[in-house]
Scaffold this active site. Sequence first.
Site, PDB file in Angstrom:
ATOM      1  N   HIS A 128      16.594  -4.312 -12.058  1.00 48.08           N
ATOM      2  CA  HIS A 128      15.278  -4.365 -11.412  1.00 48.08           C
ATOM      3  C   HIS A 128      14.687  -5.748 -11.674  1.00 48.08           C
ATOM      4  CE1 HIS A 128      11.615  -2.802  -9.652  1.00 48.08           C
ATOM      5  NE2 HIS A 128      10.928  -3.325 -10.654  1.00 48.08           N
ATOM      6  N   ASP A 130      11.544  -7.990 -10.986  1.00 47.33           N
ATOM      7  CA  ASP A 130      10.181  -8.170 -10.490  1.00 47.33           C
ATOM      8  C   ASP A 130      10.062  -9.607 -10.007  1.00 47.33           C
ATOM      9  OD1 ASP A 130       9.114  -5.595 -10.849  1.00 47.33           O
ATOM     10  OD2 ASP A 130       8.932  -5.943 -13.002  1.00 47.33           O
ATOM     11  N   ASP A 242       9.716   1.267  -8.413  1.00 49.86           N
ATOM     12  CA  ASP A 242       8.608   0.864  -9.295  1.00 49.86           C
ATOM     13  C   ASP A 242       7.292   0.647  -8.558  1.00 49.86           C
ATOM     14  OD1 ASP A 242       7.522   0.128 -11.750  1.00 49.86           O
ATOM     15  OD2 ASP A 242       8.006  -1.982 -11.497  1.00 49.86           O
ATOM     16  N   HIS A 456       5.264  -5.727  -5.456  1.00 51.39           N
ATOM     17  CA  HIS A 456       4.461  -4.700  -6.155  1.00 51.39           C
ATOM     18  C   HIS A 456       3.819  -5.139  -7.470  1.00 51.39           C
ATOM     19  CE1 HIS A 456       8.614  -3.723  -7.728  1.00 51.39           C
ATOM     20  NE2 HIS A 456       7.953  -3.673  -8.868  1.00 51.39           N
TER      21      HIS A 456
HETATM   22 ZN   LIG Z   1       8.805  -3.663 -10.839  1.00 50.16          ZN
END
Ligand SMILES: [Zn+2]
Length: 508
Positions: A128, A130, A242, A456
């Site tokens: 994941h 970000d 997420d 996000h």
């Molecule tokens: Zn995230």
Amino acid sequence: PSQWRDGRPHQLALHGWTGLGGAMLPNQDTTQLYLHPCAVVQIDQPTRDFYATARVALGVAESLDDKEPARAHLLNALDDAFNMLDTREPFDEGFYDSIPRAHAALRAKIEAAGPPLDATIVATGHAHLDVAWLWTVDQIRRKAGRSFYTVLRLMEEFPDYHFTQSQPQLYDFVRQDYPELFAAITERVAEGRWEPIGGMWVEADCNLTGAESLARQFLLGRTFFREHFGRDAESRVLWLPDVFGYAWALPQLIKQAGLEYFFTIKIGWSQYNRMPYDTFWWQGLDGTRVLTHFSTTPEDGGFGTSTYNSDATPSQVIGTWTNFQQKELHHNLLMAFGYGDGGGGPTREMLENIRAMTAFPATPRLCQMDVGDLFRAIESKAARHLPTWNGELYLELHRGTYTTQSRTKRANRKSEFRLHDAEFLASLAAVLDSDYEYPAATLRHAWELVCLNQFHDIIPGSSIGPVYVETQKQHAEVQQMARAVQDAALSAIAGRLGDSSAPESTQS
Ligand SMILES: [Zn+2]
């Protein structure tokens, strides 16, 4: 590798980033960074394999209930195997000689400890990433590069390793920064071992992002995957593990974008209520239904109740099955493993655990396969019996994200409005004036920037300050591009209307 064994000195460069590593910890005003001791070591493979089997056996035994007979069998197996090791002189010949016998005995006794559970966890490697959060977008470009190199290296060692990665924006960064890495990824995609997943340009916020932007997220994301990996690699699963809640309009957009399934874990983080289902039909405003699955992998000692960053420990594998609420409906669950948020992805230890737990006593079976195929299997087995959730998927957490960083939210909306006007006028100009060239590349680039900043942790306001300095700049750039498109289009339109006295553009 043999090329390093040439008897000459070699330099090993380590890259570290001194960012806001500890900012999430309470009562910590300043960031504390640690450099743990590290060493270059030579691995004795038989010893490491024995250790991995023993680690998993102990982990399973500790995770099982006292009433489960396999628990005692596993503890006895470990006791016997360790008694067979020659530990009189650490790491001498006798020790290494005793490893194969001890390992064979351990394996045989594990097999005799009992059958696996009649349930299968599909484990898929994942990182994941970000796009921005406690770091800027500049840093995620490097994190993606490092994470993806590690994946490819470990794929050479573990032939069953299947990796799933979302967000075309990240692939596009890698394509620009590390072309040879991107080419190697393309080969793994063609082999079916690397699964490009998801449909959106980034894993975008679904509450604050405008409706047209959500459609553009799909349009840009789907187009990138198709252009670079071919039609066969287009994902069927919207992968948003997420994101802070999911609008009721999303099922319709998912289906109209050509996807069929939806995956998240985030609703498991809700503060008060647990959703009554983990696998269900999610019904949208217009009645469209999308087969949805929440991963139920527990987070060991972490923040939430479920995770997309599993360490692939025995307790997480067993916990994924224990936590699943609809055991009467189907027995195939998803576990995404690998370091995430800042990336990193799966480690050698995680892959060893998964290999050891393929069929382990009193434990769900483990396999690695295509996530899209897992959803297809759930659909064919349980579609007729699944319950329906008709409404938004509201997250009872992160509520402050609706009100913080309002400057960024305002800039996003202005960019969306300006691009609407620019596209409308450019389309009209293209219809009226055959000499007018529709500025497709400019508008695509502008939408890419808008979509990137709907990530996000960006538009909700949960990123560090420096992220928003860049966001403001990019929205200013978008609005400038939109204005230039609008002005040129109005000029063309005005010319065709034959009213030479009309002003070229005084609108704003
Ligand atoms: Zn995230």
